[in-house]
Design an enzyme around this catalytic site. Structure first.
Site, PDB file in Angstrom:
ATOM      1  N   LYS A   1       1.960  -3.089   6.350  1.00 40.66           N
ATOM      2  CA  LYS A   1       2.282  -2.778   4.951  1.00 40.66           C
ATOM      3  C   LYS A   1       3.762  -2.403   4.794  1.00 40.66           C
ATOM      4  O   LYS A   1       4.373  -2.724   3.784  1.00 40.66           O
ATOM      5  CB  LYS A   1       1.348  -1.689   4.425  1.00 40.66           C
TER       6      LYS A   1
ATOM      7  N   TYR B   1      -2.275  -1.289  10.463  1.00 37.80           N
ATOM      8  CA  TYR B   1      -2.291  -1.454   9.003  1.00 37.80           C
ATOM      9  C   TYR B   1      -0.962  -0.970   8.421  1.00 37.80           C
ATOM     10  O   TYR B   1      -0.310  -1.651   7.629  1.00 37.80           O
ATOM     11  CB  TYR B   1      -3.469  -0.681   8.414  1.00 37.80           C
TER      12      TYR B   1
ATOM     13  N   SER C   1       0.868  -1.181   0.000  1.00 38.14           N
ATOM     14  CA  SER C   1       0.000   0.000   0.000  1.00 38.14           C
ATOM     15  C   SER C   1       0.902   1.226   0.000  1.00 38.14           C
ATOM     16  O   SER C   1       2.089   1.126   0.330  1.00 38.14           O
ATOM     17  CB  SER C   1      -0.845  -0.007   1.288  1.00 38.14           C
TER      18      SER C   1
HETATM   19  N1  LIG Z   1      -8.651  -0.386  -1.637  1.00 40.56           N
HETATM   20  C1  LIG Z   1      -7.637   0.421  -1.402  1.00 40.56           C
HETATM   21  O1  LIG Z   1      -7.766   1.644  -1.432  1.00 40.56           O
HETATM   22  C2  LIG Z   1      -6.273  -0.168  -1.076  1.00 40.56           C
HETATM   23  C3  LIG Z   1      -5.176   0.690  -0.970  1.00 40.56           C
HETATM   24  C4  LIG Z   1      -3.934   0.168  -0.690  1.00 40.56           C
HETATM   25  C5  LIG Z   1      -3.788  -1.198  -0.524  1.00 40.56           C
HETATM   26  N2  LIG Z   1      -4.871  -2.022  -0.629  1.00 40.56           N
HETATM   27  C6  LIG Z   1      -4.650  -3.464  -0.436  1.00 40.56           C
HETATM   28  O2  LIG Z   1      -5.228  -4.171  -1.526  1.00 40.56           O
HETATM   29  C7  LIG Z   1      -5.479  -5.519  -1.121  1.00 40.56           C
HETATM   30  C8  LIG Z   1      -6.847  -5.937  -1.591  1.00 40.56           C
HETATM   31  O3  LIG Z   1      -7.826  -5.246  -0.814  1.00 40.56           O
HETATM   32  P1  LIG Z   1      -9.109  -4.566  -1.462  1.00 40.56           P
HETATM   33  O4  LIG Z   1      -8.905  -3.105  -1.401  1.00 40.56           O
HETATM   34  O5  LIG Z   1      -9.434  -5.202  -2.758  1.00 40.56           O
HETATM   35  O6  LIG Z   1     -10.212  -4.869  -0.344  1.00 40.56           O
HETATM   36  P2  LIG Z   1     -11.410  -5.933  -0.390  1.00 40.56           P
HETATM   37  O7  LIG Z   1     -11.951  -5.999   1.006  1.00 40.56           O
HETATM   38  O8  LIG Z   1     -12.362  -5.603  -1.483  1.00 40.56           O
HETATM   39  O9  LIG Z   1     -10.636  -7.270  -0.760  1.00 40.56           O
HETATM   40  C9  LIG Z   1      -9.820  -7.947   0.175  1.00 40.56           C
HETATM   41  C10 LIG Z   1     -10.155  -9.424   0.098  1.00 40.56           C
HETATM   42  O10 LIG Z   1      -9.389 -10.123   1.095  1.00 40.56           O
HETATM   43  C11 LIG Z   1     -10.237 -11.126   1.603  1.00 40.56           C
HETATM   44  N3  LIG Z   1      -9.759 -11.590   2.907  1.00 40.56           N
HETATM   45  C12 LIG Z   1      -9.847 -10.961   4.105  1.00 40.56           C
HETATM   46  N4  LIG Z   1      -9.336 -11.738   5.070  1.00 40.56           N
HETATM   47  C13 LIG Z   1      -8.904 -12.879   4.469  1.00 40.56           C
HETATM   48  C14 LIG Z   1      -8.269 -14.051   4.944  1.00 40.56           C
HETATM   49  N5  LIG Z   1      -7.979 -14.227   6.248  1.00 40.56           N
HETATM   50  N6  LIG Z   1      -7.974 -15.042   4.045  1.00 40.56           N
HETATM   51  C15 LIG Z   1      -8.277 -14.883   2.733  1.00 40.56           C
HETATM   52  N7  LIG Z   1      -8.877 -13.793   2.235  1.00 40.56           N
HETATM   53  C16 LIG Z   1      -9.183 -12.791   3.092  1.00 40.56           C
HETATM   54  C17 LIG Z   1     -11.599 -10.467   1.683  1.00 40.56           C
HETATM   55  O11 LIG Z   1     -12.648 -11.405   1.788  1.00 40.56           O
HETATM   56  C18 LIG Z   1     -11.635  -9.679   0.372  1.00 40.56           C
HETATM   57  O12 LIG Z   1     -12.201 -10.415  -0.689  1.00 40.56           O
HETATM   58  C19 LIG Z   1      -5.292  -5.526   0.387  1.00 40.56           C
HETATM   59  O13 LIG Z   1      -4.024  -6.095   0.695  1.00 40.56           O
HETATM   60  C20 LIG Z   1      -5.331  -4.059   0.769  1.00 40.56           C
HETATM   61  O14 LIG Z   1      -4.620  -3.804   1.967  1.00 40.56           O
HETATM   62  C21 LIG Z   1      -6.104  -1.539  -0.912  1.00 40.56           C
END
Ligand SMILES: NC(=O)c1ccc[n+]([C@@H]2O[C@H](COP(=O)([O-])OP(=O)(O)OC[C@H]3O[C@@H](n4cnc5c(N)ncnc54)[C@H](O)[C@@H]3O)[C@@H](O)[C@H]2O)c1
Length: 252
Positions: free
Chosen positions: A131, A127, A113
């Site tokens: 990261k 968090y 992130s």
């Molecule tokens: N959305 C943003 O703005 C953003 C920004 C920076 C980083 N990220 C990172 O992107 C990645 C994807 O997240 P996202 O934004 O798509 O959110 P999201 O919640 O839509 O997707 C995350 C997925 O992880 C799954 N998950 C949660 N716990 C789990 C576990 N114990 N085992 C297996 N799966 C599990 C959830 O069910 C979900 O489908 C994450 O690592 C998040 O930290 C997202």
């Protein structure tokens, strides 16, 4: 490409795989909990059973957005985020990388992130800590693969704000960690805001398909860093690095 999708939300991952199958692709859905090594090892076995080999691994599962102060929120929040965001990647590396190294080709993409390079972009200390750890893990992993002469590549994905369900990550709170934490105080949801001059450009969230395209391009170009918001990141890490350099400049 054949696809194995894994997620702790079984109906969601099955629906996603069904969508790919409807487009004529081979896709298998595997309910898995990345915070459990056994679960990720079983996932690796399922992938090999289904398609014979694995070439691209995306360690992407993550949870966040509790916004509790580091010393006030329950310790279980720390355990949850470290379990999914950090150990999830560790387990993915340990279950899949031996297969990639043994076959002499492959690519692993770890999702970090902007909060993995600059504190204050996520508003959540646990968090941010996980990261930063994913960034360090990925950099070190890339060095280890180079050291052993492996052609397997590592990328680290640095997303800025993306339009996903991350804000409701608490939906996957694991019952073994005790009661679901109380929702964050509304006035703390915007804790540790990003600098005002960047607010505008970071308020509009990117569509996940645009992120997917950047990841694909990054893999094809063998790029270690895959960044969704380069201009904003440049400003933020510039500020951070300037502060650090002002401490160490002229020391030698
Ligand atoms: N959305 C943003 O703005 C953003 C920004 C920076 C980083 N990220 C990172 O992107 C990645 C994807 O997240 P996202 O934004 O798509 O959110 P999201 O919640 O839509 O997707 C995350 C997925 O992880 C799954 N998950 C949660 N716990 C789990 C576990 N114990 N085992 C297996 N799966 C599990 C959830 O069910 C979900 O489908 C994450 O690592 C998040 O930290 C997202």
């Amino acid at each position: 490409m054949h696809v194995v999708l894994a997620d702790v939300e079984a109906p969601a991952v099955e629906a996603a795989a069904a969508e790919l199958r409807a487009d004529g692709l081979s896709a298998v859905a595997v309910p898995a909990d990345v915070s459990s090594l056994e679960s990720v090892e079983a996932l690796a076995r399922r992938a090999v059973d289904a398609f014979g080999a694995v070439h691209l691994v995306c360690n992407n599962a993550g949870v966040g957005a509790t916004h509790a102060l580091a010393w006030e929120g329950s310790l279980a929040i720390w355990e949850w985020m470290i379990g999914v965001n950090l150990f999830g990647v560790v387990h993915g590396v340990r279950a899949f990388l031996p297969l990639l190294v043994a076959q002499g080709e492959g690519h692993i993409v770890n999702t970090a992130s902007m909060a993995g390079l600059v504190a204050g972009t996520s508003g959540s200390t646990p968090y941010t800590a996980t990261k930063y750890a994913v960034v360090g893990l990925s950099e070190s992993l890339a060095l280890e693969l180079t050291m052993i002469g492996s052609p397997v590549r590592v990328s680290v994905l640095i997303p800025g704000p993306v339009e996903t369900n991350l804000a409701s990550a608490i939906r996957n709170w694991p019952s073994h960690l005790g009661p679901v934490p109380a929702p964050a105080r509304a006035d703390r949801a915007g804790l540790l805001p990003i600098p005002s001059q960047l607010r505008g450009s970071l308020e509009t969230k990117m569509h996940p398909s645009a992120v997917a395209q950047l990841v694909l391009d990054g893999i094809r170009a063998d790029r270690f860093w895959i960044v969704t918001h380069p201009a904003e990141l440049a400003q933020l890490i510039g500020q951070r690095t300037k502060g650090l350099l002002s401490e160490v400049d002229g020391v030698q």
